[in-house]
Design a protein around this motif. Sequence first.
Motif, mmCIF file in Angstrom:
data_model
loop_
_atom_site.group_PDB
_atom_site.id
_atom_site.type_symbol
_atom_site.label_atom_id
_atom_site.label_comp_id
_atom_site.label_asym_id
_atom_site.label_seq_id
_atom_site.Cartn_x
_atom_site.Cartn_y
_atom_site.Cartn_z
ATOM 1 N N ALA A 19 0.827 -1.211 0.000
ATOM 2 C CA ALA A 19 0.000 0.000 0.000
ATOM 3 C C ALA A 19 0.857 1.255 0.000
ATOM 4 O O ALA A 19 0.534 2.243 -0.680
ATOM 5 N N GLU A 20 1.950 1.241 0.755
ATOM 6 C CA GLU A 20 2.835 2.415 0.784
ATOM 7 C C GLU A 20 3.506 2.619 -0.573
ATOM 8 O O GLU A 20 3.615 3.749 -1.060
ATOM 9 N N TRP A 21 3.969 1.520 -1.186
ATOM 10 C CA TRP A 21 4.576 1.637 -2.507
ATOM 11 C C TRP A 21 3.549 2.155 -3.509
ATOM 12 O O TRP A 21 3.838 3.039 -4.324
ATOM 13 N N LEU A 31 -2.584 9.798 -9.994
ATOM 14 C CA LEU A 31 -3.822 9.028 -10.040
ATOM 15 C C LEU A 31 -4.317 8.719 -8.629
ATOM 16 O O LEU A 31 -3.540 8.726 -7.676
ATOM 17 N N PRO A 32 -5.615 8.418 -8.489
ATOM 18 C CA PRO A 32 -6.125 7.991 -7.184
ATOM 19 C C PRO A 32 -5.566 6.628 -6.798
ATOM 20 O O PRO A 32 -5.173 5.830 -7.661
ATOM 21 N N LEU A 33 -5.566 6.367 -5.502
ATOM 22 C CA LEU A 33 -5.166 5.072 -4.964
ATOM 23 C C LEU A 33 -6.423 4.336 -4.495
ATOM 24 O O LEU A 33 -7.239 4.898 -3.761
ATOM 25 N N LYS A 34 -6.574 3.093 -4.928
ATOM 26 C CA LYS A 34 -7.709 2.281 -4.482
ATOM 27 C C LYS A 34 -7.198 1.122 -3.629
ATOM 28 O O LYS A 34 -6.383 0.317 -4.075
ATOM 29 N N ALA A 69 -6.629 3.203 4.989
ATOM 30 C CA ALA A 69 -6.862 4.456 4.266
ATOM 31 C C ALA A 69 -6.529 5.653 5.135
ATOM 32 O O ALA A 69 -5.927 6.636 4.663
ATOM 33 N N GLU A 70 -6.890 5.597 6.406
ATOM 34 C CA GLU A 70 -6.586 6.703 7.314
ATOM 35 C C GLU A 70 -5.079 6.917 7.415
ATOM 36 O O GLU A 70 -4.593 8.049 7.393
ATOM 37 N N GLY A 71 -4.340 5.817 7.527
ATOM 38 C CA GLY A 71 -2.882 5.929 7.621
ATOM 39 C C GLY A 71 -2.252 6.467 6.356
ATOM 40 O O GLY A 71 -1.348 7.313 6.404
ATOM 41 N N VAL A 72 -2.709 5.983 5.195
ATOM 42 C CA VAL A 72 -2.161 6.442 3.915
ATOM 43 C C VAL A 72 -2.443 7.929 3.714
ATOM 44 O O VAL A 72 -1.566 8.688 3.280
ATOM 45 N N ARG A 73 -3.651 8.367 4.036
ATOM 46 C CA ARG A 73 -3.986 9.795 3.878
ATOM 47 C C ARG A 73 -3.114 10.661 4.778
ATOM 48 O O ARG A 73 -2.726 11.772 4.397
ATOM 49 N N LEU A 74 -2.811 10.161 5.970
ATOM 50 C CA LEU A 74 -1.971 10.911 6.904
ATOM 51 C C LEU A 74 -0.549 11.045 6.381
ATOM 52 O O LEU A 74 0.071 12.114 6.478
ATOM 53 N N ARG A 75 -0.017 9.966 5.802
ATOM 54 C CA ARG A 75 1.368 9.970 5.333
ATOM 55 C C ARG A 75 1.532 10.569 3.933
ATOM 56 O O ARG A 75 2.637 10.935 3.546
ATOM 57 N N HIS A 76 0.427 10.642 3.178
ATOM 58 C CA HIS A 76 0.492 11.158 1.810
ATOM 59 C C HIS A 76 -0.604 12.207 1.609
ATOM 60 O O HIS A 76 -1.604 11.947 0.934
ATOM 61 N N PRO A 77 -0.425 13.372 2.203
ATOM 62 C CA PRO A 77 -1.456 14.411 2.122
ATOM 63 C C PRO A 77 -1.774 14.775 0.669
ATOM 64 O O PRO A 77 -0.883 14.858 -0.175
ATOM 65 N N LEU A 79 -3.369 12.957 -1.479
ATOM 66 C CA LEU A 79 -3.622 11.786 -2.323
ATOM 67 C C LEU A 79 -5.082 11.368 -2.195
ATOM 68 O O LEU A 79 -5.609 11.238 -1.088
ATOM 69 N N ASP A 80 -5.729 11.161 -3.317
ATOM 70 C CA ASP A 80 -7.117 10.696 -3.342
ATOM 71 C C ASP A 80 -7.127 9.193 -3.080
ATOM 72 O O ASP A 80 -6.618 8.412 -3.890
ATOM 73 N N VAL A 81 -7.688 8.785 -1.924
ATOM 74 C CA VAL A 81 -7.679 7.379 -1.518
ATOM 75 C C VAL A 81 -9.105 6.843 -1.508
ATOM 76 O O VAL A 81 -9.995 7.412 -0.871
ATOM 77 N N ILE A 82 -9.321 5.733 -2.218
ATOM 78 C CA ILE A 82 -10.622 5.080 -2.314
ATOM 79 C C ILE A 82 -10.501 3.689 -1.703
ATOM 80 O O ILE A 82 -9.460 3.040 -1.813
ATOM 81 N N THR A 83 -11.557 3.221 -1.043
ATOM 82 C CA THR A 83 -11.558 1.858 -0.525
ATOM 83 C C THR A 83 -12.670 1.056 -1.194
ATOM 84 O O THR A 83 -13.714 1.607 -1.573
ATOM 85 N N GLU A 84 -12.436 -0.226 -1.351
ATOM 86 C CA GLU A 84 -13.440 -1.118 -1.933
ATOM 87 C C GLU A 84 -13.368 -2.464 -1.239
ATOM 88 O O GLU A 84 -12.277 -2.977 -0.971
ATOM 89 N N GLN A 85 -14.524 -3.020 -0.933
ATOM 90 C CA GLN A 85 -14.602 -4.322 -0.284
ATOM 91 C C GLN A 85 -15.245 -5.319 -1.228
ATOM 92 O O GLN A 85 -16.310 -5.055 -1.789
ATOM 93 N N LEU A 86 -14.575 -6.449 -1.418
ATOM 94 C CA LEU A 86 -15.079 -7.485 -2.316
ATOM 95 C C LEU A 86 -15.171 -8.799 -1.572
ATOM 96 O O LEU A 86 -14.447 -9.028 -0.593
ATOM 97 N N SER A 87 -16.039 -9.679 -2.037
ATOM 98 C CA SER A 87 -16.185 -10.996 -1.437
ATOM 99 C C SER A 87 -16.025 -12.056 -2.520
ATOM 100 O O SER A 87 -16.639 -11.975 -3.579
ATOM 101 N N GLY A 88 -15.155 -13.039 -2.259
ATOM 102 C CA GLY A 88 -14.937 -14.098 -3.235
ATOM 103 C C GLY A 88 -13.544 -14.672 -3.108
ATOM 104 O O GLY A 88 -12.844 -14.435 -2.122
ATOM 105 N N ARG A 89 -13.136 -15.411 -4.110
ATOM 106 C CA ARG A 89 -11.792 -16.000 -4.127
ATOM 107 C C ARG A 89 -10.788 -14.875 -4.389
ATOM 108 O O ARG A 89 -10.861 -14.203 -5.423
#
Length: 301
Positions: A19-21, A31-34, A69-77, A79-89
């Motif tokens: 995530a940091e990389w 670009l945004p980070l997802k 996401a909270e940590g990434v936003r703090l360390r990379h002011p 940066l547009d950070v998006i989260t997504e939750q998926l279910s499956g393999r």
Amino acid sequence: MTRTVTVGLDGSAESRAAAEWAAREAQLLGLPLKLVHVWEPVPEPMAQAPLLGAETQQHWTERIPREAAEGVRLRHPGLDVITEQLSGRPADMLAGAAKDAELLVLGSRGLSGVGGFMVGSVGLSAVAHAERPVVLVRAGEQAADEHEMDPVGIPSAAAPFRPVVLGLDIESPDEELIEFAFAAAARRSTSLRVVHGWNPPPYYAYGLSVDLELHGELARCESTALAEVLLPWREKFPDVEVTEESSYGSPGNHLVDASREASLVVVGRRIRRNPLGAHIGPVTHAVLHHSTAPVAVVPHG
């Protein structure tokens, strides 16, 4: 649709390093980070257990990407950070998530005592099936690891980037692969080191004694062919300093050696649509397991 830099997140140290990389790369690309968290449903009997019930699943499914996401936003002011939750393999979900991404970033464990990755089945499957570039980042990877030493010999993210290394097969050079490597070097304002490994054709290698003159002629031909492949790309990216290395022997070994001084290693994976399934290739497979730098695998036709 705006593409994103997408990273697979599971709460492990490997995925946090990824995530940091990915955040740093998203800033370089503008670009945004997802952050994608995949929950693999447990069998129904296990799901009834108190510690694995629906409330517990929901808690962890929401908590991991939210805290990351909270940590990434703090360390990379900024940066547009998006989260997504998926279910499956996980492997399937991550390969699917890569379709709309500029690149997919995954974490991989570092091998104790050995420079390199321990690439798990999920990572290998995602690499083998994703139709966009996939970057593998080992646990513990720091921003400073991708940069040169500062004037007093201390690794520093304020120093220039180390070179980007490209592994290139000149018999079937792919434009997507080459452009990815040049662009990666350009946005890092660093050089590109192109590594090509070659071996004599079988009819030279078998039944003949060592012929130094023949070996030299083959080496010159390989070097000339490499230079011809790269010429138009040098013209397209005039600000990227290019070093060409055409060496006898295993391409995988040469790339692993080069990774020790690289900020990123770029290799290709030929897309094969056949009943036998996806294929990574021996050179890319070797680099994935033994590179000491992050590895970008670029699929191509």
